[in-house]
Design an enzyme around this catalytic site. Structure first.
Site, PDB file in Angstrom:
ATOM      1  N   ASP A 291      14.156  13.934   4.200  1.00 18.90           N
ATOM      2  CA  ASP A 291      13.081  13.638   5.149  1.00 18.90           C
ATOM      3  C   ASP A 291      11.760  14.024   4.482  1.00 18.90           C
ATOM      4  O   ASP A 291      11.654  15.092   3.879  1.00 18.90           O
ATOM      5  CB  ASP A 291      13.291  14.470   6.425  1.00 18.90           C
ATOM      6  CG  ASP A 291      12.167  14.245   7.419  1.00 18.90           C
ATOM      7  OD1 ASP A 291      12.197  13.229   8.105  1.00 18.90           O
ATOM      8  OD2 ASP A 291      11.241  15.079   7.472  1.00 18.90           O
TER       9      ASP A 291
ATOM     10  N   GLU B 253      -8.394  -1.883  -6.491  1.00 17.69           N
ATOM     11  CA  GLU B 253      -7.693  -2.919  -5.701  1.00 17.69           C
ATOM     12  C   GLU B 253      -8.696  -3.667  -4.840  1.00 17.69           C
ATOM     13  O   GLU B 253      -8.603  -4.891  -4.655  1.00 17.69           O
ATOM     14  CB  GLU B 253      -6.608  -2.286  -4.816  1.00 17.69           C
ATOM     15  CG  GLU B 253      -5.712  -3.302  -4.092  1.00 17.69           C
ATOM     16  CD  GLU B 253      -6.224  -3.769  -2.733  1.00 17.69           C
ATOM     17  OE1 GLU B 253      -5.661  -4.704  -2.164  1.00 17.69           O
ATOM     18  OE2 GLU B 253      -7.220  -3.199  -2.234  1.00 17.69           O
TER      19      GLU B 253
ATOM     20  N   ASP C  83       0.494  -0.298   1.033  1.00 18.12           N
ATOM     21  CA  ASP C  83      -0.945  -0.458   1.260  1.00 18.12           C
ATOM     22  C   ASP C  83      -1.153  -0.546   2.773  1.00 18.12           C
ATOM     23  O   ASP C  83      -0.848  -1.578   3.377  1.00 18.12           O
ATOM     24  CB  ASP C  83      -1.417  -1.735   0.546  1.00 18.12           C
ATOM     25  CG  ASP C  83      -2.925  -1.937   0.631  1.00 18.12           C
ATOM     26  OD1 ASP C  83      -3.618  -1.102   1.242  1.00 18.12           O
ATOM     27  OD2 ASP C  83      -3.405  -2.950   0.079  1.00 18.12           O
TER      28      ASP C  83
END
Ligand code: TRP
Ligand code: CA
Ligand code: ZN
Length: 318
Positions: A44, A172, A201
């Site tokens: 987790d 980006e 993203d």
């Protein structure tokens, strides 16, 4: 080229084990003969750790004119923050420089030592923001989840069959400049060693959806199965083609996949019915704005998506 997922299915897992092993793995009972998990399960991912990274990225933006954009001090400070964490955790890090619009840009690549160098499972996210704001959902969220997954690999001492590589892309927001630079500068031999590229993203949108890139079927199934196990419906992300850093990889023939919780599109009534949140409003009303701050995050979506990143990294590399 297809990414081959673990062949250790329920059937082969059970058949390969003796009764004693099955009993051990199932807690002493073979009643029901539940498939024994043989592949190490992903841990987790503590969402508090992911949010702590976001708080640091927010502080970096605040201290550097309110953004972490390409060519600005806040971008390099973001790179330095991520790199220091990875170096301390035992990764081999490489800072790749490029020039875009007259400014130096940086990609950060982190390799986890070991695994089959001819089968690389790569995960990445863009670390730059737009100039308008701190970029905490876009894309501190993906960057922090990938960082925390890498740190979890180190904490677990995970030694997968395949080689793990993580990336944080520059520029980006200027048109996937950093990721395209990376792909263009890979030799074709090294490009063909990448079994798959996973892109993250925007994964903590405040009015979230659960979108899985509709691309490589094996990668897509790995994500979809994870959310099915959580009882969360997903929708295929198709509009993303060409809109983030997986595009250069896909164009070069690398199998790709990823997650997305929504940007400026409006959540429909049907989507609000299955995911909660507010219909008639954008998934992220602060997309590319000054209000994309630490408060522009849905913690539950960030938690599930971060856990899904780790799940896919573990499963696809075992
Ligand atoms: N890449 C876009 C950005 O950074 C965000 C985005 C919009 C996106 N739509 C997408 C990312 C679909 C993945 C898929 O601004
Ligand atoms: Ca978690
Ligand atoms: Zn963006």
């Amino acid at each position: 080229m297809k990414l081959s997922v673990s062949g250790r299915t329920a059937a082969t897992g059970v058949v390969a084990l003796g009764v004693t092993s099955v009993m051990l793995l199932t807690g002493g009972s073979i009643a029901g003969a539940a498939p024994a998990p043989v592949v190490a399960a992903a841990p987790d991912i503590p969402v508090a750790n992911v949010k702590a990274h976001l708080a640091q990225l927010q502080s970096i933006a605040t201290a550097n004119g309110g953004n972490r954009a390409h060519g600005r001090a806040g971008y390099k400070a973001s790179i330095d923050y991520v790199k220091a964490k990875l170096d301390a955790a035992g990764f081999t890090t490489t800072l790749q420089q490029f020039t875009s619009s007259g400014s130096t840009g940086y990609n950060l690549i982190a390799d986890w030592p070991g695994g089959d160098a001819n089968q690389v499972v790569m995960s990445g996210s863009h670390l730059d923001s737009v100039t308008a704001g701190p970029g905490i959902n876009d894309n501190g969220s993906g960057s922090a989840a990938v960082l925390e997954t890498a740190l979890a690999v180190s904490r677990a001492g995970y030694q997968p069959a395949k080689h793990l590589r993580f990336a944080w892309w520059g520029a980006e927001e200027r048109g996937m400049v950093g990721s395209r630079y990376y792909v263009n500068n890979l030799s074709s031999a090294n490009r063909s060693k990448i079994s798959g590229y996973l892109n993250f993203d925007m994964i903590g949108s405040p009015n979230p959806g659960y979108f899985v890139y509709d691309d490589d079927p094996a990668i897509e199934k790995t994500f979809k199965d994870y959310f099915t196990g959580l009882g969360i419906a997903t929708e295929p992300e198709t509009e993303g083609d060409g809109r983030s850093d997986h595009a250069p990889f896909k164009n070069a023939g690398v199998p790709v996949g990823g997650l997305f919780s929504g940007a400026d599109y409006i959540k429909t009534a049907a989507q609000a019915a299955k995911w909660g949140g507010t219909s008639g409003q954008a998934f992220d009303r602060c997309y590319h704005s000054a209000c994309d701050t630490s408060s522009n995050i849905d913690s539950t979506a960030l938690d599930h998506n971060s856990d899904a990143v780790a799940h896919a990294v573990w499963e696809l590399s075992s």
